[in-house]
Each structure stands twice: as C-alpha cells, then as structure tokens.
Design a protein around this motif. Structure first.
Motif, mmCIF file in Angstrom:
data_model
loop_
_atom_site.group_PDB
_atom_site.id
_atom_site.type_symbol
_atom_site.label_atom_id
_atom_site.label_comp_id
_atom_site.label_asym_id
_atom_site.label_seq_id
_atom_site.Cartn_x
_atom_site.Cartn_y
_atom_site.Cartn_z
ATOM 1 N N SER A 1 5.778 4.036 4.272
ATOM 2 C CA SER A 1 5.717 4.631 5.596
ATOM 3 C C SER A 1 4.268 4.839 6.024
ATOM 4 O O SER A 1 3.404 5.114 5.204
ATOM 5 C CB SER A 1 6.463 5.972 5.613
ATOM 6 N N ASP A 2 4.056 4.729 7.307
ATOM 7 C CA ASP A 2 2.710 4.904 7.851
ATOM 8 C C ASP A 2 2.676 6.177 8.688
ATOM 9 O O ASP A 2 2.935 7.261 8.163
ATOM 10 C CB ASP A 2 2.287 3.667 8.651
ATOM 11 N N PRO B 1 0.489 2.891 3.651
ATOM 12 C CA PRO B 1 -0.566 1.898 3.871
ATOM 13 C C PRO B 1 -1.750 2.491 4.637
ATOM 14 O O PRO B 1 -1.586 3.364 5.485
ATOM 15 C CB PRO B 1 0.127 0.820 4.719
ATOM 16 N N THR B 2 -2.924 2.005 4.310
ATOM 17 C CA THR B 2 -4.134 2.394 5.032
ATOM 18 C C THR B 2 -4.089 1.741 6.409
ATOM 19 O O THR B 2 -3.830 0.553 6.525
ATOM 20 C CB THR B 2 -5.379 1.903 4.270
ATOM 21 N N ASP C 1 -2.265 -0.815 0.446
ATOM 22 C CA ASP C 1 -2.996 -1.812 1.225
ATOM 23 C C ASP C 1 -2.685 -1.656 2.713
ATOM 24 O O ASP C 1 -1.634 -1.143 3.093
ATOM 25 C CB ASP C 1 -2.582 -3.213 0.749
ATOM 26 N N VAL C 2 -3.568 -2.146 3.549
ATOM 27 C CA VAL C 2 -3.374 -2.100 4.997
ATOM 28 C C VAL C 2 -2.129 -2.899 5.413
ATOM 29 O O VAL C 2 -1.450 -2.542 6.377
ATOM 30 C CB VAL C 2 -4.646 -2.588 5.736
ATOM 31 N N ASP C 3 -1.802 -3.960 4.713
ATOM 32 C CA ASP C 3 -0.609 -4.758 4.988
ATOM 33 C C ASP C 3 0.542 -4.181 4.164
ATOM 34 O O ASP C 3 0.484 -4.181 2.932
ATOM 35 C CB ASP C 3 -0.857 -6.216 4.599
ATOM 36 N N PRO C 4 1.607 -3.701 4.803
ATOM 37 C CA PRO C 4 2.712 -3.100 4.052
ATOM 38 C C PRO C 4 3.333 -4.032 3.012
ATOM 39 O O PRO C 4 3.776 -3.577 1.960
ATOM 40 C CB PRO C 4 3.733 -2.737 5.135
ATOM 41 N N ILE C 5 3.344 -5.329 3.267
ATOM 42 C CA ILE C 5 3.913 -6.271 2.295
ATOM 43 C C ILE C 5 3.050 -6.302 1.035
ATOM 44 O O ILE C 5 3.571 -6.282 -0.088
ATOM 45 C CB ILE C 5 4.056 -7.683 2.913
ATOM 46 N N LEU C 6 1.741 -6.323 1.204
ATOM 47 C CA LEU C 6 0.863 -6.274 0.030
ATOM 48 C C LEU C 6 0.960 -4.929 -0.680
ATOM 49 O O LEU C 6 0.896 -4.868 -1.915
ATOM 50 C CB LEU C 6 -0.585 -6.563 0.440
#
Length: 133
Positions: free
Chosen positions: A8-9, A37-38, A80-85
């Motif tokens: 969650s962001d 994520p960042t 990571d900034v990308d939720p998938i990563l």
C-alpha cells in the motif's frame, strides 16, 4: 495459517484495507507483512530520494500502528518505488499465501494496472481492495 503480503502507498489507511485486514483476523494464525513503496514527489521537477523514503517510512509507521491492533505480530518495510519490484523483493525473503493491494493508480508512472501486472507476474492470489466489490 495464511500470511498476507500487503502492499500500500498513500492508501495505507484506506477503509477498504482496514476492512480486509480485520475480516481476516478470524482466520487461525493469519499474519500480515506491510510493504509501502517509496513514492517520489512529482510536484517538482526533481525529487529527493531521502525525502521520499522518509515519507514512506511515516506511512509504514502509520499503517503498522493500526494493523498491530489487529495482528500484534505484523511487520513491514519500505519498498521499491515500483510496487511490482517491491513485491518481488518481499517474495525473495518470505513465502506468502496472497498479495493484497491498496495502491492508488498513478498514470504518470509505471503504476498503471498494478493488480493486473501482479496477477501476471506472480503465482499467488491478488486482491485489490480498492476495486473489490
């Protein structure tokens, strides 16, 4: 026992996420791991990674605070900034039974269709609590 990977962001305190987590507490031994994520501040031409990480840490702390009322053993991390990563990183360290998403779609980044991307990338059930009916 079910172990949920919650990603969650800015939606970390969304009612839908809280309802989902609370609804799973009756399951014997359900546990949760929260990844936030960042998120860079796109209001400016340049963004500071340290500031973005600090904001994500605050969101993580807020999320863990309410989640600990439900699951005292909940843990979490900034991802990571990308939720998938971020999901990939978490899956390298631990096995989960399902991925739970509460991620706001952001058209200016690679965050479109996060749930669809996660379903294609991982062999786990994916629940998008923001779109679940």
């Amino acid at each position: 026992m079910n172990r949920y990977l919650v990603v969650s962001d800015v939606m970390v305190e969304a009612a839908q996420l809280k309802d989902f987590v609370r609804s799973r507490t009756g399951e014997e031994g359900s546990t949760f791991h929260l990844v936030v994520p960042t998120i860079p501040d796109r209001r400016h031409l340049a963004w500071d990674e340290n500031e973005a990480h600090l904001i994500a840490r605050r969101r993580l702390a807020n999320g863990l605070e309410w989640m600990r009322d439900v699951d005292p053993g909940v843990d979490g991390e900034v991802g990571d900034v990308d939720p998938i990563l971020a999901i990939e990183d978490a899956l390298r360290r631990m096995r989960y039974d399902a991925i739970v998403l509460a991620v706001r779609e952001r058209p200016h980044r690679r965050r479109l269709q996060v749930a669809a991307r996660a379903r294609r990338a991982f062999d786990l059930p994916v629940v998008d609590v923001l779109t679940a009916a």
